[in-house]
Design a protein around this motif. Structure first.
Motif, PDB file in Angstrom:
ATOM      1  N   SER A  67    -100.132  48.655 -67.657  1.00  0.00           N
ATOM      2  CA  SER A  67    -101.320  49.015 -66.869  1.00  0.00           C
ATOM      3  C   SER A  67    -101.328  50.517 -66.637  1.00  0.00           C
ATOM      4  O   SER A  67    -100.333  51.210 -66.853  1.00  0.00           O
ATOM      5  N   GLU A  68    -102.477  51.006 -66.183  1.00  0.00           N
ATOM      6  CA  GLU A  68    -102.705  52.448 -66.095  1.00  0.00           C
ATOM      7  C   GLU A  68    -102.118  53.065 -64.825  1.00  0.00           C
ATOM      8  O   GLU A  68    -102.406  52.623 -63.714  1.00  0.00           O
ATOM      9  N   LEU A  69    -101.321  54.096 -65.008  1.00  0.00           N
ATOM     10  CA  LEU A  69    -100.823  54.911 -63.906  1.00  0.00           C
ATOM     11  C   LEU A  69    -101.812  56.048 -63.669  1.00  0.00           C
ATOM     12  O   LEU A  69    -102.110  56.820 -64.583  1.00  0.00           O
ATOM     13  N   VAL A  70    -102.324  56.171 -62.456  1.00  0.00           N
ATOM     14  CA  VAL A  70    -103.273  57.228 -62.125  1.00  0.00           C
ATOM     15  C   VAL A  70    -102.548  58.508 -61.759  1.00  0.00           C
ATOM     16  O   VAL A  70    -102.900  59.599 -62.217  1.00  0.00           O
ATOM     17  N   GLU A 138    -112.163  61.728 -59.851  1.00  0.00           N
ATOM     18  CA  GLU A 138    -112.319  62.997 -60.572  1.00  0.00           C
ATOM     19  C   GLU A 138    -110.965  63.529 -61.009  1.00  0.00           C
ATOM     20  O   GLU A 138    -109.960  63.339 -60.321  1.00  0.00           O
ATOM     21  N   LYS A 139    -110.948  64.218 -62.140  1.00  0.00           N
ATOM     22  CA  LYS A 139    -109.720  64.847 -62.629  1.00  0.00           C
ATOM     23  C   LYS A 139    -109.783  66.343 -62.351  1.00  0.00           C
ATOM     24  O   LYS A 139    -110.764  67.003 -62.706  1.00  0.00           O
ATOM     25  N   PRO A 140    -108.773  66.898 -61.686  1.00  0.00           N
ATOM     26  CA  PRO A 140    -108.774  68.337 -61.381  1.00  0.00           C
ATOM     27  C   PRO A 140    -108.800  69.189 -62.646  1.00  0.00           C
ATOM     28  O   PRO A 140    -108.387  68.743 -63.726  1.00  0.00           O
ATOM     29  N   THR A 178    -112.421  72.997 -51.010  1.00  0.00           N
ATOM     30  CA  THR A 178    -111.390  72.216 -51.686  1.00  0.00           C
ATOM     31  C   THR A 178    -112.071  71.363 -52.740  1.00  0.00           C
ATOM     32  O   THR A 178    -113.305  71.332 -52.830  1.00  0.00           O
ATOM     33  N   LYS A 179    -111.271  70.664 -53.554  1.00  0.00           N
ATOM     34  CA  LYS A 179    -111.838  69.793 -54.589  1.00  0.00           C
ATOM     35  C   LYS A 179    -111.427  68.353 -54.303  1.00  0.00           C
ATOM     36  O   LYS A 179    -110.268  68.076 -54.008  1.00  0.00           O
ATOM     37  N   LEU A 180    -112.406  67.473 -54.435  1.00  0.00           N
ATOM     38  CA  LEU A 180    -112.187  66.067 -54.150  1.00  0.00           C
ATOM     39  C   LEU A 180    -111.756  65.324 -55.408  1.00  0.00           C
ATOM     40  O   LEU A 180    -112.369  65.474 -56.466  1.00  0.00           O
ATOM     41  N   VAL A 181    -110.705  64.513 -55.285  1.00  0.00           N
ATOM     42  CA  VAL A 181    -110.270  63.642 -56.385  1.00  0.00           C
ATOM     43  C   VAL A 181    -110.824  62.232 -56.191  1.00  0.00           C
ATOM     44  O   VAL A 181    -111.339  61.621 -57.124  1.00  0.00           O
ATOM     45  N   GLY A 182    -110.728  61.706 -54.973  1.00  0.00           N
ATOM     46  CA  GLY A 182    -111.255  60.374 -54.720  1.00  0.00           C
ATOM     47  C   GLY A 182    -111.186  60.000 -53.256  1.00  0.00           C
ATOM     48  O   GLY A 182    -110.354  60.529 -52.503  1.00  0.00           O
ATOM     49  N   VAL A 183    -112.076  59.088 -52.851  1.00  0.00           N
ATOM     50  CA  VAL A 183    -112.082  58.538 -51.494  1.00  0.00           C
ATOM     51  C   VAL A 183    -111.922  57.028 -51.619  1.00  0.00           C
ATOM     52  O   VAL A 183    -112.705  56.374 -52.307  1.00  0.00           O
ATOM     53  N   PHE A 184    -110.924  56.485 -50.955  1.00  0.00           N
ATOM     54  CA  PHE A 184    -110.575  55.074 -51.083  1.00  0.00           C
ATOM     55  C   PHE A 184    -110.611  54.401 -49.713  1.00  0.00           C
ATOM     56  O   PHE A 184    -110.293  55.020 -48.702  1.00  0.00           O
ATOM     57  N   TRP A 198    -107.302  65.021 -52.054  1.00  0.00           N
ATOM     58  CA  TRP A 198    -107.817  66.359 -52.350  1.00  0.00           C
ATOM     59  C   TRP A 198    -106.905  67.055 -53.361  1.00  0.00           C
ATOM     60  O   TRP A 198    -105.720  66.755 -53.453  1.00  0.00           O
ATOM     61  N   TRP A 199    -107.471  68.055 -54.064  1.00  0.00           N
ATOM     62  CA  TRP A 199    -106.685  68.889 -54.978  1.00  0.00           C
ATOM     63  C   TRP A 199    -106.890  70.349 -54.601  1.00  0.00           C
ATOM     64  O   TRP A 199    -107.995  70.772 -54.245  1.00  0.00           O
ATOM     65  N   ASN A 200    -105.804  71.112 -54.671  1.00  0.00           N
ATOM     66  CA  ASN A 200    -105.867  72.567 -54.487  1.00  0.00           C
ATOM     67  C   ASN A 200    -104.924  73.234 -55.483  1.00  0.00           C
ATOM     68  O   ASN A 200    -103.970  72.609 -55.968  1.00  0.00           O
TER      69      ASN A 200
END
Length: 247
Positions: A67-70, A138-140, A178-184, A198-200
């Motif tokens: 299975s996929e590792l994020v 999203e991918k940084p 900042t940059k958003l990767v995902g909201v869960f 978040w990503w920085n």
């Protein structure tokens, strides 16, 4: 009798024309996509972090074949030490069940990773989460550091706090802090919990952006509205390991 029938006819007509009012127990936008994300947190025994990471680095391909590792991160700040956090993606619950059965029968994975590494783990935590309906993963743009912000919201679900929370998130993103990767949001685990990843570029750029956002009245106004529905919050600074898909 005629009067009775006439009255009955008028009553039925009125019921037909009157709008139907139905109560709803929905707490917000429904999750139609079966895809979910499993959040795993491992607490390792002191001094065993390097040994664990070296072993999983050599053998992670055996696990990702199923299975996929994020993403896979070392927790730098926030909470207990010797902590690892990772996210796995599944199409649905049947898919996860199939994967768990498959890795239990994978002799190579069991012998090369599970058996030697099990004694190194002190504690584990699992949660099942969905992406919120208005967000996609999203991918940084390049390598950096990640912040996982954890919000415990008041009971009531997105119907209560969803719009205000979304405006708070978008205020940070749209203004470039900042940059958003995902909201869960959690499906299994601590309910009414929302995770924001978040990503920085670095811990220092994250700190600078945070200080600037605190002085921006547009962000302050959006956050102040969302805080009305907040119970508590915490965060962690995450450093991606060498084999993490999200760098």
């Amino acid at each position: 009798m005629l009067a009775l029938r006439s009255g009955l006819t008028r009553t039925l007509a009125a019921r037909t024309l009157a709008p139907q009012v139905c109560s709803s127990f929905a707490t917000g936008p429904r999750q139609y996509d079966g895809t979910f994300y499993e959040f795993r947190t491992y607490y390792l025994k002191p001094s065993k972090m390097n040994e664990f990471l070296e072993n999983i680095k050599k053998n992670i391909h055996l696990r990702t074949a199923h299975s996929e590792l994020v993403g896979f991160w070392n927790v730098e700040f926030g909470g207990r030490m010797n902590k690892l956090f990772h996210i796995w993606k599944y199409d649905n619950f049947a898919h996860r069940t199939e994967v768990r059965k498959a890795i239990a029968k994978d002799k190579e994975w069991q012998e090369q990773f599970i058996i030697p590494n099990w004694p190194l783990i002190d504690e584990q935590e699992f949660e099942i989460t969905y992406l919120v309906p208005w967000c996609k993963l999203e991918k940084p743009p390049k390598e950096g550091v990640y912040e996982l912000a954890i919000f415990q919201m008041k009971p009531g679900g997105p119907a209560l706090w969803g719009d205000a929370f979304k405006r708070s998130i978008n205020a940070h993103v749209n203004l470039g802090y900042t940059k958003l990767v995902g909201v869960f949001h959690t499906e299994y685990g601590e309910l009414n919990r929302v995770y924001v990843l978040w990503w920085n570029e670095s811990a220092d750029s994250r700190a600078a952006g945070r200080h600037r956002s605190h002085e921006d009245p547009r962000v302050v106004a959006a956050v102040r509205e969302s805080v009305n529905y907040l119970v508590s919050q915490q965060n962690m600074l995450l450093i991606p390991v060498s084999f993490s898909p999200l760098k």
